[in-house]
Scaffold this active site. Structure first.
Site, PDB file in Angstrom:
ATOM      1  N   SER A   1       0.832  -1.195   0.000  1.00 14.57           N
ATOM      2  CA  SER A   1       0.000   0.000   0.000  1.00 14.57           C
ATOM      3  C   SER A   1       0.879   1.262   0.000  1.00 14.57           C
ATOM      4  O   SER A   1       1.652   1.451  -0.934  1.00 14.57           O
ATOM      5  CB  SER A   1      -0.974  -0.061   1.184  1.00 14.57           C
ATOM      6  OG  SER A   1      -1.986   0.890   1.063  1.00 14.57           O
TER       7      SER A   1
ATOM      8  N   ASP B   1     -10.148  -4.984  -4.077  1.00 13.64           N
ATOM      9  CA  ASP B   1      -9.547  -4.097  -3.071  1.00 13.64           C
ATOM     10  C   ASP B   1     -10.527  -2.962  -2.775  1.00 13.64           C
ATOM     11  O   ASP B   1     -10.913  -2.232  -3.685  1.00 13.64           O
ATOM     12  CB  ASP B   1      -8.217  -3.535  -3.599  1.00 13.64           C
ATOM     13  CG  ASP B   1      -7.416  -2.807  -2.534  1.00 13.64           C
ATOM     14  OD1 ASP B   1      -8.008  -1.987  -1.798  1.00 13.64           O
ATOM     15  OD2 ASP B   1      -6.201  -3.047  -2.445  1.00 13.64           O
TER      16      ASP B   1
ATOM     17  N   HIS C   1      -7.454  -5.835   0.232  1.00 14.95           N
ATOM     18  CA  HIS C   1      -6.262  -4.984   0.371  1.00 14.95           C
ATOM     19  C   HIS C   1      -5.088  -5.779   0.965  1.00 14.95           C
ATOM     20  O   HIS C   1      -4.172  -5.199   1.530  1.00 14.95           O
ATOM     21  CB  HIS C   1      -6.609  -3.768   1.245  1.00 14.95           C
ATOM     22  CG  HIS C   1      -5.654  -2.624   1.103  1.00 14.95           C
ATOM     23  ND1 HIS C   1      -5.366  -2.012  -0.099  1.00 14.95           N
ATOM     24  CD2 HIS C   1      -4.902  -1.967   2.036  1.00 14.95           C
ATOM     25  CE1 HIS C   1      -4.490  -1.035   0.098  1.00 14.95           C
ATOM     26  NE2 HIS C   1      -4.184  -0.997   1.380  1.00 14.95           N
TER      27      HIS C   1
END
Length: 186
Positions: free
Chosen positions: A75, A138, A165
């Site tokens: 991320s 996601d 995610h």
């Protein structure tokens, strides 16, 4: 380029102890079972905003990310890894849940990573191996942005439909990818 001797996990923003959050500690343990291989998963400074001006120097001076390092970025950590590779040689990037814009989010904008265009060609020139994990479900990242990263970096893309995610506690595929890098060219 020399063979890699370590991996560095650069976590997503949000804080929490990196060693116990999500899959980070699990992957670290798995990779440290490889003889002669080290894996770092340290708590990052400025963990909520994850400012580029703080994270990139930390990656250089504290985590010692260099041409023998596999950077595993998740991320915000994937974004930091890409910006780092614009100006530093690294062995490989393993990008998990990567994206290309601030997504209209104030915190993402404040991080500084999205203040200028991406230097895709420099990243590719500085990093011979790029692998990406993404999931179409996601909840935070549109697939279009994840696909753009893969396309611009010619990344080997592992596309999932059910990982969200990537906040699960184990990540077998990631360990397999790193092990394959240690065996030589993919």
């Amino acid at each position: 380029m020399a063979s890699p001797n370590k991996a560095v996990i650069v976590p997503g923003n949000g804080g929490g102890d990196v060693a116990t959050h999500g899959w980070y500690g699990w992957v670290k343990k798995g990779l440290e079972q490889i003889p002669g291989f080290q894996c770092l998963a340290k708590n990052m400074p400025d963990p909520i905003t994850a400012r580029e001006s703080i994270w990139l120097p930390f990656m250089e001076t504290e985590l010692h990310c260099d041409e023998k390092t596999i950077i595993i970025g998740h991320s915000s950590g994937a974004i930091a890894a890409m910006r780092y590779a614009e100006t530093h040689q690294v062995y490989a990037l393993v990008l998990v849940s990567a994206y290309t814009s601030d997504l209209g989010d104030e915190n993402e904008r404040a991080s500084g990573y999205f203040s200028r265009p991406w230097q895709w060609e420099k990243i590719k020139a500085n990093c011979p191996h790029i692998v990406q994990f993404g999931s179409t479900d996601d909840p935070f990242l549109p697939w279009k942005e994840q696909q753009e990263v893969a396309d611009r970096l010619d990344a080997k893309l592992y596309k999932f439909t059910d990982r969200g995610h990537f906040q699960n506690t184990e990540f077998h595929e990631l360990i397999s990818v790193v092990k394959s890098m240690l065996k030589g060219p993919e």
